[in-house]
Design an enzyme around this catalytic site. Structure first.
Site, PDB file in Angstrom:
ATOM      1  CG  HIS A 166      -1.945  -0.997   1.335  1.00 34.30           C
ATOM      2  ND1 HIS A 166      -2.104  -1.831   2.406  1.00 34.30           N
ATOM      3  CD2 HIS A 166      -2.930  -1.302   0.463  1.00 34.30           C
ATOM      4  CE1 HIS A 166      -3.158  -2.624   2.199  1.00 34.30           C
ATOM      5  NE2 HIS A 166      -3.661  -2.330   1.022  1.00 34.30           N
ATOM      6  CB  CYS A 253      -2.795  -2.243   9.008  1.00 31.66           C
ATOM      7  SG  CYS A 253      -1.345  -1.965   8.047  1.00 31.66           S
TER       8      CYS A 253
HETATM    9  C1  CIR Z   1      -3.491  -7.972   3.164  1.00 27.01           C
HETATM   10  O1  CIR Z   1      -2.691  -8.403   2.341  1.00 27.01           O
HETATM   11  O2  CIR Z   1      -4.533  -7.435   2.820  1.00 27.01           O
HETATM   12  C2  CIR Z   1      -3.199  -8.156   4.614  1.00 27.01           C
HETATM   13  N1  CIR Z   1      -2.513  -9.390   4.814  1.00 27.01           N
HETATM   14  C3  CIR Z   1      -2.381  -7.008   5.148  1.00 27.01           C
HETATM   15  C4  CIR Z   1      -3.110  -5.703   5.103  1.00 27.01           C
HETATM   16  C5  CIR Z   1      -2.336  -4.600   5.724  1.00 27.01           C
HETATM   17  N2  CIR Z   1      -3.068  -3.390   5.699  1.00 27.01           N
HETATM   18  C6  CIR Z   1      -2.531  -2.210   5.507  1.00 27.01           C
HETATM   19  O3  CIR Z   1      -1.350  -2.098   5.244  1.00 27.01           O
HETATM   20  N3  CIR Z   1      -3.330  -1.154   5.548  1.00 27.01           N
END
Ligand code: CIR
Length: 258
Positions: A166, A253
């Site tokens: 992201h 997150c």
């Molecule tokens: C994903 O790949 O969607 C999750 N394993 C990690 C999401 C992390 N979220 C973020 O950086 N906002």
């Protein structure tokens, strides 16, 4: 993401027992100790409480491996919360509980299909929303978000994201006019004239910090970059976050600040 008004609460959600089945994009899957991730998450919630925020847990979603990463389900502004449509189909069921948790705090708006957007791709600096176009966030979502927020005079600027999940995996705000960034993952020129503090070269994933209530919540496993933040005058609250990092999650997150 929060917008810089005085924050009063952090919305979080329990770590799913299925965390080890999380989505992964740039990391190789390795065993995840869920109990340890839950302890890290508890320490993170304690850090938020220590900064004066109420921690409000959204309804658990044990069948959603990535449910703890609530940031991706919404873009929280002072004026409204935009409920996203996450880019990974396995994550779309996560938004329902987050919308319910946000409803008492903000008017809700919804991003509509087929556009996809993860909240981790949205970085607000002043009245500008920088939106990463990543494997999770589509150009159509950027355009839709721009239409949704135009009534509150936000400018929306797309920023290409490569090399990390992201936009906020690479760059986050750590003070009103200072970002922490890995310039190998993001063209920091795209962010205008904001001052840039580079992550330590040995800590490429160190660009994700949570600036909240006058402090910076930051992972213990990036000590060199933590030193840079401290030297830059940031008030640091470090937290254990190594197990959650194996699921490609960082400190922004795991909460939505309202
Ligand atoms: C994903 O790949 O969607 C999750 N394993 C990690 C999401 C992390 N979220 C973020 O950086 N906002």
């Amino acid at each position: 993401m929060s917008t810089g008004g005085v924050p009063s609460a952090a919305i979080t959600r329990a770590v799913s027992p299925a965390l080890a089945d999380c989505q992964l994009t740039h990391l190789t899957r390795q065993p995840i100790d869920v109990a340890r991730a839950q302890r890290e998450h508890a320490a993170y919630e304690d850090a938020l409480r220590g900064l004066g925020l109420a921690v409000v847990r959204a309804a658990p979603a044990p069948d959603c491996p990535d449910a703890v990463f609530v940031e991706d389900c919404a873009v929280v502004l002072d004026e409204a919360a935009i409920i996203t449509r996450p880019g990974a189909p396995s994550r779309r069921a996560e938004t329902t509980g987050i919308a319910e948790a946000l409803r008492p705090h903000r008017p809700l708006r919804y991003l509509e299909a087929p556009a996809c957007l993860d909240g981790g791709d949205v970085l607000r600096i002043g009245r500008t929303l920088y939106v990463g176009t990543s494997t999770r966030t589509t150009p159509a979502a950027v355009a839709q978000l721009a239409r949704l927020v135009a009534e509150w005079d936000y400018r929306v600027v797309p920023v290409p994201v490569t090399g990390c999940l992201h936009l906020k995996s690479a760059v986050t705000l750590v003070d009103a006019d200072l970002v922490l960034a890995n310039a190998a993952w993001i063209e920091t020129e795209a962010l205008g004239s904001v001052e840039v503090l580079p992550v330590h070269e040995g800590e490429p994933a160190g660009g994700n910090a949570l600036w909240v209530a006058g402090a910076v919540i930051y992972p213990e496993h990036h000590p060199q970059t933590a030193r840079r933040l401290a030297d830059a005058g940031c008030r640091l609250v470090t937290v254990p976050a190594g197990e959650l990092a194996k699921a490609e999650g960082g400190v922004t997150c795991c909460s939505l600040i309202v």
